[in-house]
Design an enzyme around this catalytic site. Structure first.
Site, PDB file in Angstrom:
ATOM      1  N   GLU A  57      -4.990  -8.219  -0.854  1.00  0.00           N
ATOM      2  CA  GLU A  57      -5.765  -8.224   0.381  1.00  0.00           C
ATOM      3  C   GLU A  57      -7.229  -8.009   0.024  1.00  0.00           C
ATOM      4  O   GLU A  57      -7.553  -7.157  -0.811  1.00  0.00           O
ATOM      5  CB  GLU A  57      -5.331  -7.108   1.342  1.00  0.00           C
ATOM      6  CG  GLU A  57      -3.936  -7.259   1.915  1.00  0.00           C
ATOM      7  CD  GLU A  57      -3.583  -6.130   2.889  1.00  0.00           C
ATOM      8  OE1 GLU A  57      -4.522  -5.425   3.346  1.00  0.00           O
ATOM      9  OE2 GLU A  57      -2.390  -5.950   3.172  1.00  0.00           O
ATOM     10  N   GLU A 106       0.817  -1.210   0.000  1.00  0.00           N
ATOM     11  CA  GLU A 106       0.000   0.000   0.000  1.00  0.00           C
ATOM     12  C   GLU A 106       0.855   1.267   0.000  1.00  0.00           C
ATOM     13  O   GLU A 106       0.796   2.087   0.932  1.00  0.00           O
ATOM     14  CB  GLU A 106      -0.961  -0.010   1.189  1.00  0.00           C
ATOM     15  CG  GLU A 106      -1.943  -1.175   1.114  1.00  0.00           C
ATOM     16  CD  GLU A 106      -2.938  -1.227   2.269  1.00  0.00           C
ATOM     17  OE1 GLU A 106      -2.798  -0.418   3.218  1.00  0.00           O
ATOM     18  OE2 GLU A 106      -3.858  -2.057   2.213  1.00  0.00           O
TER      19      GLU A 106
END
Length: 679
Positions: free
Chosen positions: A409, A290
């Site tokens: 994810e 991220e």
């Protein structure tokens, strides 16, 4: 030269085959073990042909170890299609034909054969397929171990489905500091047996890294990571290893401390690459988790994301050994799949001209739904469209152009085994079901984020076997649902007929069951179109003595997938009581739930403005502003909510209940004192 989409699609046959093998070898079905010798021969014959159509017969001979469950795949060279198939199951898609064995011919002994036939369509030419793959292995008459992956597309597909070991090696302060036990080989064996084919291994390295200029990673840290990787690979799990919370601990300072951040990043990856350079292809590397950059929102962050990805790519590729063609995974900025985030990564990967590079994104759903805020308590059309659009963009921008995508994810933010009702279970399961369907449709590989909320790592058992069953079966199959998974019956009210809408999801509705006894259509329920109606007589019987809470669980069964549970519940209007507390601790509202369940909380002042930390909506976030404790008999207002209350201005809270009730309650802050008054 960048490989063309046509070439990528041709190789996709291997991708699909690898995914099939993964499913067949890992608990979804019984099949040949990963290390079994494999080999096959195919006899493909066109038995008749006419303008636009033809008949063919295919004989499959297994030369390797016995198998139980097979899938044969091939690419059509001239755009032919299977139009009708017999003696096997047709799972073909576009120009990749895929045929699976049925119950009577799914098992093939060594030297055993089976055959199937089909009618096909053709235009222009009807050239025979050049190659066939049985359970992922090329049918060339030889016998050996399953072949490695031809490119990133094949390897990424073979990862499906994947599972994150979250909040463990990525935890700050040590592996067990965020509530999970140490990773064991037994844990990985359980994960593999559950049908997962890969793990994502999030690792935060910063606390184990020395100072500049060498930034040496502590040997004990490197070897602990290597131990987990070794266990996973030994148990036939692919591993995707990354830099995890480093992304916000120091990597995000790249715009402000460029040279030092880059030096540290490159040094860390050089050390990791060196330690693992001789590992097999089942280990892949992910640049970082991220990516985000201080003061550089949106497009302004793109150059920094590209710089990190390029540095990662160059360092690993130059490290030698198997890293020369190891699968490398590059994230979009924020691992987001909005179009402005996808396009730059597509351009970069195409410029690398490397068939062993994949992209990664994350998805936790439409944010108001996944945290239960702003009144998004159900899996409605807006939530569904957000999912469909997100995955469609990833497919159209990347997958369709030969760049495989890993959803590294996915889950919902607000689900917790401590308080699962933050998101109503049935609505969450609809999201899970559709997400896995959309992933299949868009050829994305998914990796469930599990920080301990799904698999209990102490007992190695699923916390909720029903949720686990959905996660397991919906990797390969749709499941049917209904418009809601509960029917509430007022304790003292007259019971009448109650209706729900069937969401068949392309399946056939097979009926209702209670405790393995099939209910009678007509007497117990009726179906008119998509309307499923429980009769008053059946509900009266199922409710029994009508104690508060769940009286019975009815299963709606469909032609495939996990049966859908419908809970028959008895409830009355909940009762809230006066209370006093402070802003420095959670505020408990004594509550008699009486069998009902809390859906959301609305908060407003007398002038109509919103109360609470989410000032843009009256519906506050479940879990952040408020929560419940059914066993203790309280609704809890958290300090995050209390601290925002205006001095001396009463706030009216409206609690919305799944049983249909709305109940108001007033809270007033005077200094640090909070008083609550029931309406």
């Amino acid at each position: 030269m960048t490989p063309t989409p046509v070439r990528r699609r041709r190789l996709r046959i291997g991708v699909l085959a690898a995914a099939t093998v993964a499913a067949l070898t890992a608990g979804l079905f019984t099949a040949v073990g990963a290390q079994a010798a494999q080999g096959c021969e195919i006899d493909y014959k066109v038995t008749g042909q006419w303008s636009g159509g033809f008949n063919a017969n295919v004989e499959v001979t297994n030369l390797g170890d016995p198998i139980d469950g097979w899938a044969l795949e091939w690419a059509w060279p001239d755009g032919q299609r299977v139009t009708k198939l017999w003696s096997a199951k047709d799972e073909s898609k576009a120009d990749a034909a895929k045929v699976e064995g049925l119950g009577h011919n799914a098992k093939l002994a060594t030297g055993g054969s089976t055959s199937f036939g089909f009618t096909g369509s053709w235009t222009g030419a009807n050239t025979a397929p050049a190659e066939f793959r049985l359970n992922g292995r090329l049918c060339d008459g030889t016998v050996g171990e399953p072949s490695e992956w031809a490119d990133a597309e094949e390897q990424v597909a073979a990862m499906q489905p994947g599972w994150n070991i979250g909040n463990t090696l990525d935890a700050l302060g040590g592996e067990t500091n965020w509530g999970n036990p140490m990773i064991t080989e037994e844990l990985l064996q359980i994960v593999r047996a559950e049908g997962y084919n890969s793990i994502r291994l999030p690792v935060t390295w910063d606390e184990f890294t020395g100072p500049a200029p060498d930034y040496t990673i502590a040997p004990e840290r490197m070897e602990r990571v290597a131990q987990v990787v070794d266990w996973a690979l030994a148990n036939d799990l692919q591993v995707m290893l990354n830099l995890h919370h480093d992304s916000w601990m120091w990597l995000d300072e790249l715009p402000n401390d460029h040279d030092n951040v880059m030096a540290k990043f490159e040094s860390m990856w050089a050390q990791i690459a060196e330690r693992f350079k001789d590992y097999p292809a089942g280990l892949s590397f992910e640049s970082n988790n991220e990516p985000q950059f201080v003061g550089k929102e949106g497009d302004a962050g793109e150059p920094y994301n590209e710089e990190l990805n390029r540095a990662f790519y160059d360092v690993v590729r130059a490290s030698g050994g198997n890293n020369a063609d190891r699968l490398l995974v590059l994230p979009t900025l924020n691992t987001n799949a909005e179009q402005p985030r996808l396009d730059p990564l597509k351009t970069m990967i195409e410029g690398l001209d490397d068939d062993m590079v994949a992209a990664t994104i994350h998805y936790y759903g439409f944010w108001p739904f996944t945290v239960n805020i702003a009144g998004f308590t159900t899996y409605n059309e807006q939530v569904q469209q957000d999912l469909a659009g997100y995955f469609q963009r990833a497919h159209d921008t990347l997958v369709a152009n030969g760049i495989p995508v890993i959803v590294g994810e996915w889950a919902v933010f607000n689900y917790s085994h401590w308080a699962p009702e933050r998101i109503e279970q049935g609505e969450m399961l609809k999201f899970f079901e559709d997400l896995q369907f959309q992933a299949r449709e868009n050829e994305l590989t998914t990796m469930l984020w599990d920080a301990g909320q799904f698999l209990n790592r102490e007992t190695l058992e699923w916390r909720d076997p029903y949720v686990a069953e959905h996660l397991r079966t919906e990797v390969t199959s749709r499941s049917g649902t209904t418009s809601f998974d509960r029917i509430y019956l007022e304790k003292a009210g007259t019971i009448g007929d109650e209706s729900l809408t069937l969401n068949r999801n392309g399946l056939e509705f097979d009926g209702l069951w209670h405790e393995d006894k099939k209910l009678k259509e007509g007497a117990d329920y009726t179906v008119s179109g998509d309307t499923l109606t429980f009769t008053a007589a059946a509900l009266t019987r199922l409710a029994g003595d009508r104690a508060y809470g769940v009286n019975a669980i009815v299963e709606a069964r469909f032609s495939a997938g996990t049966p859908w549970r419908i809970y028959i519940k008895t409830n009355d209007r909940p009762v809230l009581s006066d209370a006093t507390g402070t802003t420095t601790a959670a505020f408990d509202i004594p509550t008699e739930f009486k069998g009902d369940n809390l859906a959301t909380m609305e908060a407003k002042y007398a002038d109509g403005t919103n109360a609470g930390p989410a000032s843009w909506t009256p519906y506050q976030e479940f879990g952040h502003s408020f929560i419940y404790d059914y066993e203790a008999g309280t609704i809890i207002l958290n300090t995050a909510f209390l601290e925002t209350l205006k001095e001396g201005e009463p706030a009216t809270l409206t609690f919305h209940w799944w049983g249909g009730e709305t109940i108001t309650y007033t809270v007033t802050r005077t200094g640090t004192i909070v008083t609550g008054t029931a309406s």
